[in-house]
Design an enzyme around this catalytic site. Structure first.
Site, PDB file in Angstrom:
ATOM      1  N   CYS A  52       0.896  -0.972   0.243  1.00 27.88           N
ATOM      2  CA  CYS A  52       0.076   0.072   0.155  1.00 27.88           C
ATOM      3  C   CYS A  52       1.007   1.102  -0.057  1.00 27.88           C
ATOM      4  O   CYS A  52       1.479   1.598   1.007  1.00 27.88           O
ATOM      5  CB  CYS A  52      -1.136   0.097   1.370  1.00 27.88           C
ATOM      6  SG  CYS A  52      -2.307   1.087   1.338  1.00 27.88           S
TER       7      CYS A  52
ATOM      8  N   ARG B 119       7.899  -8.412  -5.518  1.00 28.05           N
ATOM      9  CA  ARG B 119       7.868  -9.628  -5.214  1.00 28.05           C
ATOM     10  C   ARG B 119       8.434  -9.822  -3.409  1.00 28.05           C
ATOM     11  O   ARG B 119       9.016  -9.483  -3.011  1.00 28.05           O
ATOM     12  CB  ARG B 119       9.036  -9.657  -5.492  1.00 28.05           C
ATOM     13  CG  ARG B 119       9.317 -11.242  -6.015  1.00 28.05           C
ATOM     14  CD  ARG B 119      10.730 -10.932  -6.290  1.00 28.05           C
ATOM     15  NE  ARG B 119      10.223 -11.510  -8.355  1.00 28.05           N
ATOM     16  CZ  ARG B 119      10.435 -11.931  -8.886  1.00 28.05           C
ATOM     17  NH1 ARG B 119      10.506 -13.127  -9.157  1.00 28.05           N
ATOM     18  NH2 ARG B 119      10.179 -11.517  -9.972  1.00 28.05           N
TER      19      ARG B 119
END
Length: 387
Positions: free
Chosen positions: A222, A316
């Site tokens: 976020c 990732r």
């Protein structure tokens, strides 16, 4: 203590999870005696951990497995699972796209309309396999798909937004969701969030929430805090919202759980959230690392595919183990990201807390050096707490 920012602005100091530590009391107990059970909307769970309603985290299979393991997973009703009959090639595209093309691809993929028949199908697939069907949608989606989800057999409906409140102003052409009316109309429990303040929490509880999610912007994927400048560090936010829960319980006799949502990475984070007053936690990126997770080693936020202002990114996270290893062990990593249940039970044993209620009462201290003190070798060698 209030701090003067300038002549016209006074601020209150707020604390994040990395700034606090838990203090052992006068007794300890065997971790096997630590009772981690909790309840939400009449549903009893052995583990106070919820997997976030994010497309890289929860699909039908993950929801079923989490249910079987004693936890809970929430399916995003505005995600890939309800836009595409076959989500696999879409998820593969997201995992393989270059960084520079990610935002454009997400806007394109999420422009595909949500299909009510897929909302029903996904819920029924979870139920048919014996899972708990918890689903999530923004206030707009709740008004469109709430009843459909309930009729399909959903057990819980999470109304989630970056910030949710009972006092929402909209243009004259838009009718905002009446949260209190929605809770009354829905034949299943409704969980609401996210919020970070005492007053909003109390209003959501009075509106009929079966649970309240706490956290604005701390999630791993976020970027709302950077894009919007909005948020309150989690330790303070949880404590404030838990105070509203306790006051509401005194007023109404109803105990409604508070769920810490976002920014949790290690077992220590889980323990500290509960010590600050949470009844359970919601986690995204730790579960995105499971070999069964739909994100294929990647994780992205729910607000990411906004057509006008993406407030998240794809990160990732890799694949570090099975869902069971991450949730219940045995741990294969030394950084606190495996066996969350074991971490919580061991912490409760060390602190002498027999159950979640007692864990909420343990002593907390401000400890900005908690994660660095004495960890020179770990940091230098990128081991354990130095990763």
């Amino acid at each position: 203590m209030d701090i003067q920012i300038g002549r016209s602005k006074i601020a209150r100091r707020a604390y994040g999870m990395d700034e606090i530590a838990l203090v052992p009391g006068q007794r300890t107990l065997d971790p096997r005696l630590a009772d981690t059970r909790w309840e939400i909307g009449g549903i009893h769970r052995d583990i106070p951990i919820i997997a976030s309603a994010m497309d890289g985290v929860v699909d039908v299979r993950m929801a079923v497995q989490l249910s079987q393991l004693g936890a809970l997973g929430v399916l995003n009703l505005e995600g890939i699972q309800t836009r595409y009959a076959d989500p696999e090639p879409i998820l593969k595209q997201i995992a393989q796209v270059e960084v520079t093309g990610f935002v454009t691809l997400m806007q394109k993929l999420y422009a595909e309309p949500i299909k009510p028949e897929l909302v029903r199908q996904r819920i029924q697939e979870i139920k048919q396999q014996g899972g708990i069907a918890a689903v999530s949608g923004t206030p707009v989606a709740a008004s469109q798909y709430g009843i459909i989800a309930a009729e399909a057999g959903a057990d819980l409906f999470f109304v989630q937004g970056t910030v949710v409140s009972t006092a929402h102003l909209s243009p004259e052409s838009v009718t905002p969701l009446d949260l209190a009316g929605f809770c009354q109309e829905m034949p299943i429990p409704v969980v609401m969030g996210n919020c970070v303040t005492y007053d909003v929490t109390l209003n959501l509880l009075k509106a009929g929430a079966a649970g309240v999610m706490v956290g604005i912007g701390p999630g791993a994927a976020c970027t709302s805090r950077g894009v919007l400048g909005v948020g309150v560090p989690q330790a303070t936010a949880i404590s404030d919202c838990a105070a509203a829960r306790d006051d509401y319980y005194q007023q109404s006799g109803q105990y409604i759980p508070i769920i810490a949502d976002g920014g949790l990475v290690t077992g220590g984070d889980v323990c500290k959230c509960i010590a600050c007053g949470a009844d359970a936690v919601m986690m995204g990126s730790p579960f995105a690392r499971a070999s069964e997770a739909p994100g294929q080693g990647f994780h992205w936020g729910m607000a990411t595919p906004s057509p006008v202002l993406p407030r998240g990114t794809r990160i990732r996270v890799g694949t570090t183990g099975t869902l069971e290893q991450i949730l219940k062990g045995p741990a294969q990593l030394d950084d606190g990201t495996h066996n969350f249940l074991g971490s919580l039970q061991t912490s409760m044993g060390t602190l002498g807390a027999k159950d979640i209620k007692e864990m909420q009462q343990v002593e907390v201290v401000i400890a900005p050096s908690l994660l660095t003190e004495g960890k020179v070798y770990q940091k230098a060698q990128h081991l354990g707490m130095g990763k």
